[in-house]
Design an enzyme around this catalytic site. Structure first.
Site, short mmCIF file in Angstrom:
data_model
loop_
_atom_site.label_atom_id
_atom_site.label_comp_id
_atom_site.label_asym_id
_atom_site.label_seq_id
_atom_site.Cartn_x
_atom_site.Cartn_y
_atom_site.Cartn_z
N GLU A 92 27.95 -8.08 -14.39
CA GLU A 92 27.20 -8.43 -15.59
C GLU A 92 27.19 -7.30 -16.63
OE1 GLU A 92 25.39 -10.80 -17.42
OE2 GLU A 92 26.82 -11.91 -16.22
N SER A 138 30.34 -1.06 -10.20
CA SER A 138 31.33 -1.63 -9.27
C SER A 138 31.18 -1.00 -7.90
CB SER A 138 32.74 -1.39 -9.80
OG SER A 138 32.85 -1.91 -11.11
N HIS A 187 29.70 -5.29 -17.39
CA HIS A 187 30.92 -5.48 -18.17
C HIS A 187 30.80 -6.74 -19.04
CE1 HIS A 187 32.44 -3.40 -14.41
NE2 HIS A 187 32.91 -2.58 -15.33
P1 AMP Z 1 34.23 0.85 -15.41
O1 AMP Z 1 34.94 -0.43 -15.04
O2 AMP Z 1 33.23 1.27 -14.41
O3 AMP Z 1 35.19 1.91 -15.85
O4 AMP Z 1 33.36 0.49 -16.70
C1 AMP Z 1 33.94 -0.09 -17.84
C2 AMP Z 1 32.92 -0.09 -18.96
O5 AMP Z 1 31.78 -0.86 -18.56
C3 AMP Z 1 32.41 1.32 -19.27
O6 AMP Z 1 32.25 1.45 -20.68
C4 AMP Z 1 31.08 1.35 -18.56
O7 AMP Z 1 30.15 2.25 -19.12
C5 AMP Z 1 30.62 -0.08 -18.73
N1 AMP Z 1 29.60 -0.41 -17.72
C6 AMP Z 1 29.71 -0.26 -16.37
N2 AMP Z 1 28.55 -0.60 -15.77
C7 AMP Z 1 27.69 -0.95 -16.76
C8 AMP Z 1 26.32 -1.36 -16.79
N3 AMP Z 1 25.60 -1.50 -15.68
N4 AMP Z 1 25.76 -1.63 -17.99
C9 AMP Z 1 26.48 -1.49 -19.15
N5 AMP Z 1 27.77 -1.10 -19.18
C10 AMP Z 1 28.36 -0.83 -18.01
#
Ligand code: AMP
Length: 289
Positions: A35, A190, A37
């Protein structure tokens, strides 16, 4: 929604949209989407005519002994989530497509932000942010969006990307988006899927510390040392939680402050049960929202 694997296909789509004058939103991710993402994708969809999501587990931002091999890979579910949240295109390249050869360690050119890459998460992950900034640069050049959306959940990353884009005149608006949490307050990540049920209460000590620090701020405490003590408290009381850092910092420079203001940011990182490394943060004047 189209799924493309090559830079060439992505460039063709993006070029046509730019020609039509469309605002293009871009959300780079490593997949295993949740959620958090989805909220970034929905925001882009509401602000931009076109939305591109990338799913790429970037080897160059993982250090030796980190979880690159075990990082969750769930492309079918990711595709459904992207489509449901309003994405127009999913870019899912493999390592060879991104770096020119399979198993590549690193490209020869690296983007670094020396003053900010070695602090906070960069202390335990020394090569992490140069891997992030380099892959984000490549992705921004491939997609050429007007807007790029980043979660404040990864606050240091958001600040580094925004600073890089200002310093190097990237023609993109870097947008920061609020952290999405589980009903109990745990920041969605994740990596949460690696938490055993009995570790969940331990994981909550991060957000409990953030709540305690902002409650103290709201009740008038301005001394950063006292706020750090509040921040650390819940983690310190729980077995099998190894705090990595707990800091009260300036929102832009990320340097520790001695006196907090409403915009000051509290950041925490900890390893849960010896395996899952989690991070979280909050602006002290706002608290956990
Ligand atoms: P990642 O797949 O973990 O590299 O995250 C991809 C993008 O999603 C990054 O900009 C993260 O900061 C954002 N993101 C990951 N988890 C969250 C969350 N719980 N709330 C808001 N944005 C998130």
């Amino acid at each position: 929604m189209d799924v493309v694997r090559s830079k060439e296909e992505l460039r063709a789509a993006s070029k046509a949209w730019r020609r039509a004058g469309d605002r293009i939103g871009f959300i780079p991710t490593m997949g295993a989407l949740h959620e958090g993402h989805a909220s970034l994708i929905r925001r882009s969809h509401s602000e931009c005519a076109r939305t591109v999501v990338s799913v790429f587990v970037n080897p160059t931002q993982f250090g030796q002994g980190e979880d690159y091999a075990s990082y969750p890979r769930t492309l079918d579910a990711d595709r459904a989530l992207c489509e449901g949240a309003g994405a127009d295109l999913l870019f899912a390249p493999d390592v060879e497509e991104m770096y020119g050869r399979a198993g590549a360690i690193e490209p020869s050119t690296l983007v670094r932000l020396e003053s900010l890459e070695g602090i906070l998460c960069g202390r335990s992950r020394p090569d992490h942010f140069r891997g992030v900034l380099t892959v984000v640069t490549k992705l921004l050049h491939i997609v050429q969006p007007t807007d790029a959306y980043f979660g404040r959940k990864d606050y240091q990353q958001f600040i580094l990307v925004r600073r890089m884009s200002q310093d190097l005149d990237f023609p993109v608006r870097v947008q920061g988006c609020a952290t999405v949490r589980e009903p109990d307050g745990l920041a969605m990540s994740s990596r949460n899927r690696h938490l055993a049920p009995e570790d969940r209460a331990k994981a909550l000590t991060l957000v409990e510390g953030l709540r305690a620090a902002s409650a103290a701020f709201r009740s008038g405490v301005r001394n950063a040392q006292e706020l750090v003590a509040q921040l650390r408290g819940p983690m310190g009381k729980s077995r099998n939680v190894e705090p990595e850092y707990a800091q009260i910092v300036h929102p832009e420079t990320l340097q520790p402050v001695s006196v907090a203001e409403a915009v000051t940011v509290a950041l925490v990182a900890a390893r849960i049960a010896g395996k899952v490394r989690l991070i979280d943060n909050a602006t002290v004047g706002e608290g956990v929202v």
